[in-house]
Design an enzyme around this catalytic site. Structure first.
Site, PDB file in Angstrom:
ATOM      1  CB  SER A   1      -0.882  -0.001   1.247  1.00 49.86           C
ATOM      2  OG  SER A   1      -1.507   1.265   1.395  1.00 49.86           O
TER       3      SER A   1
ATOM      4  CE1 TYR B   1      -3.709  -2.647   4.946  1.00 51.64           C
ATOM      5  CE2 TYR B   1      -3.138  -0.414   4.266  1.00 51.64           C
ATOM      6  CZ  TYR B   1      -3.493  -1.703   3.946  1.00 51.64           C
ATOM      7  OH  TYR B   1      -3.650  -2.072   2.632  1.00 51.64           O
TER       8      TYR B   1
HETATM    9  N1  LIG Z   1      -8.897  -1.757  -0.967  1.00 57.65           N
HETATM   10  C1  LIG Z   1      -7.893  -0.876  -1.004  1.00 57.65           C
HETATM   11  O1  LIG Z   1      -8.086   0.352  -1.208  1.00 57.65           O
HETATM   12  C2  LIG Z   1      -6.471  -1.363  -0.854  1.00 57.65           C
HETATM   13  C3  LIG Z   1      -5.431  -0.422  -1.019  1.00 57.65           C
HETATM   14  C4  LIG Z   1      -4.110  -0.849  -0.887  1.00 57.65           C
HETATM   15  C5  LIG Z   1      -3.838  -2.170  -0.598  1.00 57.65           C
HETATM   16  N2  LIG Z   1      -4.867  -3.057  -0.433  1.00 57.65           N
HETATM   17  C6  LIG Z   1      -4.508  -4.458  -0.125  1.00 57.65           C
HETATM   18  O2  LIG Z   1      -5.062  -5.305  -1.111  1.00 57.65           O
HETATM   19  C7  LIG Z   1      -5.366  -6.589  -0.535  1.00 57.65           C
HETATM   20  C8  LIG Z   1      -6.821  -6.933  -0.807  1.00 57.65           C
HETATM   21  O3  LIG Z   1      -7.613  -5.937  -0.227  1.00 57.65           O
HETATM   22  P1  LIG Z   1      -9.191  -5.826  -0.447  1.00 57.65           P
HETATM   23  O4  LIG Z   1      -9.507  -4.401  -0.443  1.00 57.65           O
HETATM   24  O5  LIG Z   1      -9.594  -6.683  -1.601  1.00 57.65           O
HETATM   25  O6  LIG Z   1      -9.716  -6.464   0.930  1.00 57.65           O
HETATM   26  P2  LIG Z   1     -11.036  -7.309   1.297  1.00 57.65           P
HETATM   27  O7  LIG Z   1     -12.132  -7.051   0.327  1.00 57.65           O
HETATM   28  O8  LIG Z   1     -11.254  -7.057   2.742  1.00 57.65           O
HETATM   29  O9  LIG Z   1     -10.558  -8.812   1.060  1.00 57.65           O
HETATM   30  C9  LIG Z   1      -9.540  -9.356   1.862  1.00 57.65           C
HETATM   31  C10 LIG Z   1      -9.397 -10.813   1.529  1.00 57.65           C
HETATM   32  O10 LIG Z   1      -8.376 -11.344   2.385  1.00 57.65           O
HETATM   33  C11 LIG Z   1      -8.903 -12.508   3.011  1.00 57.65           C
HETATM   34  N3  LIG Z   1      -8.262 -12.793   4.293  1.00 57.65           N
HETATM   35  C12 LIG Z   1      -8.299 -12.072   5.439  1.00 57.65           C
HETATM   36  N4  LIG Z   1      -7.605 -12.707   6.392  1.00 57.65           N
HETATM   37  C13 LIG Z   1      -7.125 -13.849   5.831  1.00 57.65           C
HETATM   38  C14 LIG Z   1      -6.349 -14.950   6.280  1.00 57.65           C
HETATM   39  N5  LIG Z   1      -5.912 -15.034   7.542  1.00 57.65           N
HETATM   40  N6  LIG Z   1      -6.057 -15.961   5.416  1.00 57.65           N
HETATM   41  C15 LIG Z   1      -6.479 -15.910   4.158  1.00 57.65           C
HETATM   42  N7  LIG Z   1      -7.239 -14.920   3.655  1.00 57.65           N
HETATM   43  C16 LIG Z   1      -7.544 -13.905   4.492  1.00 57.65           C
HETATM   44  C17 LIG Z   1     -10.387 -12.241   3.158  1.00 57.65           C
HETATM   45  O11 LIG Z   1     -11.069 -13.461   3.388  1.00 57.65           O
HETATM   46  P3  LIG Z   1     -12.527 -13.519   4.131  1.00 57.65           P
HETATM   47  O12 LIG Z   1     -13.537 -13.154   3.085  1.00 57.65           O
HETATM   48  O13 LIG Z   1     -12.596 -14.925   4.605  1.00 57.65           O
HETATM   49  O14 LIG Z   1     -12.463 -12.499   5.252  1.00 57.65           O
HETATM   50  C18 LIG Z   1     -10.658 -11.635   1.783  1.00 57.65           C
HETATM   51  O15 LIG Z   1     -10.778 -12.640   0.812  1.00 57.65           O
HETATM   52  C19 LIG Z   1      -5.032  -6.475   0.952  1.00 57.65           C
HETATM   53  O16 LIG Z   1      -3.742  -6.971   1.182  1.00 57.65           O
HETATM   54  C20 LIG Z   1      -5.083  -4.983   1.188  1.00 57.65           C
HETATM   55  O17 LIG Z   1      -4.320  -4.577   2.287  1.00 57.65           O
HETATM   56  C21 LIG Z   1      -6.172  -2.682  -0.548  1.00 57.65           C
END
Ligand SMILES: NC(=O)c1ccc[n+]([C@@H]2O[C@H](COP(=O)([O-])OP(=O)(O)OC[C@H]3O[C@@H](n4cnc5c(N)ncnc54)[C@H](OP(=O)(O)O)[C@@H]3O)[C@@H](O)[C@H]2O)c1
Length: 240
Positions: free
Chosen positions: A141, A164
């Site tokens: 991020s 985070y």
């Molecule tokens: N969204 C943003 O603006 C943004 C920006 C920068 C970086 N990111 C990064 O991009 C990645 C995806 O983010 P997102 O926005 O798509 O998040 P999200 O919609 O909250 O999805 C997160 C995913 O990670 C899974 N997860 C959580 N804990 C886990 C574990 N212990 N083992 C395996 N899977 C696990 C969740 O599974 P469950 O459904 O079972 O909970 C879900 O499938 C993350 O690393 C996040 O930090 C996101």
């Protein structure tokens, strides 16, 4: 169930950016293992993609569990014997959860974002070593960037997420270390920022779609001239 296609594993792929990366890789012809903590959620996510003819297969994967990672590793070893692409996407951000103390936030974030990423990476290295073009892409991020946080014109300066940001800064550090450590095996390791994206993690307030967010990870996982040890978004290099 072997495959002649590029074999990819995406953690946390039942929703959000991970699902979009999995779908995008499958559209490029990859055979994708959709890592999901809850297999029924993974099946629900994979179903429409399979109906569209894409090779997307749910795989139970909780990156905080030694047993889950060991079982996934055993299955990939038995069924495929190697892995080409690992996308370390599973991640959490808890700083805006009013029910948690700061110590709970950092401990859980470390467990998933740092230790979980490392647990899965360590398990997959022997399988990646059997690939002709092995890649690891770590979801980081901009919030982890010291350079951007010192820039007063940075558009995300309002986002205060200390636990985070600390956990993703460690992901960046691991990216550099693994890129060095795995260079002799030909494994390219990069960290990416998908941008501020509309997912559950942002209460759908992010301005980018998951498809837009997925493009840079898909690019680094599949392009022929892949660098290693970089931190980038879809506009180019990011300051560490
Ligand atoms: N969204 C943003 O603006 C943004 C920006 C920068 C970086 N990111 C990064 O991009 C990645 C995806 O983010 P997102 O926005 O798509 O998040 P999200 O919609 O909250 O999805 C997160 C995913 O990670 C899974 N997860 C959580 N804990 C886990 C574990 N212990 N083992 C395996 N899977 C696990 C969740 O599974 P469950 O459904 O079972 O909970 C879900 O499938 C993350 O690393 C996040 O930090 C996101």
């Amino acid at each position: 169930m072997g495959t002649n296609s590029t074999l990819a594993l995406v953690s946390g792929a039942n929703r959000g950016i991970g699902l979009a990366i999995a779908a995008g890789l499958a559209r490029k012809g990859c055979h994708v293992l959709l890592g999901c903590r809850d297999v029924s959620r993974g099946e629900a996510a994979a179903g429409p993609l399979q109906l569209a003819g894409l090779q997307v297969w749910p795989l139970q994967l909780d990156t905080t569990s030694d047993a889950s990672v060991a079982a996934a590793t055993a299955l990939i070893t038995r069924e495929y014997g190697h892995l080409d692409v690992l996308i370390n996407n599973a991640g959490i951000g808890l700083d805006y959860d009013p029910t948690l103390t700061p110590m709970e936030m950092i401990q859980r974030s470390v467990a998933v974002n740092i230790v979980g990423t490392m647990r899965l990476t360590e398990a997959m290295i022997p399988l990646l070593a059997g690939s002709k073009s092995p890649r690891i892409v770590n979801l980081s991020s901009e919030l982890a960037s010291f350079g951007l946080r010192h820039d007063p014109s940075w558009p995300h300066a309002d986002k205060k997420m200390p636990t985070y940001a600390a956990s993703k800064a460690a992901v960046n550090s691991l990216t550099v270390s693994y890129a060095e450590q795995l260079a002799d095996k030909g494994i390219k390791v990069n960290a990416i920022c998908p941008g501020y994206t509309a997912t559950e993690a942002t209460n759908f307030m992010g301005t980018r779609t998951t498809e837009q967010a997925a493009t840079i990870a898909i690019d680094l996982a599949t392009r022929a001239d892949c660098p290693t040890g970089t931190f980038v978004n879809d506009q180019g290099p990011l300051p560490w």
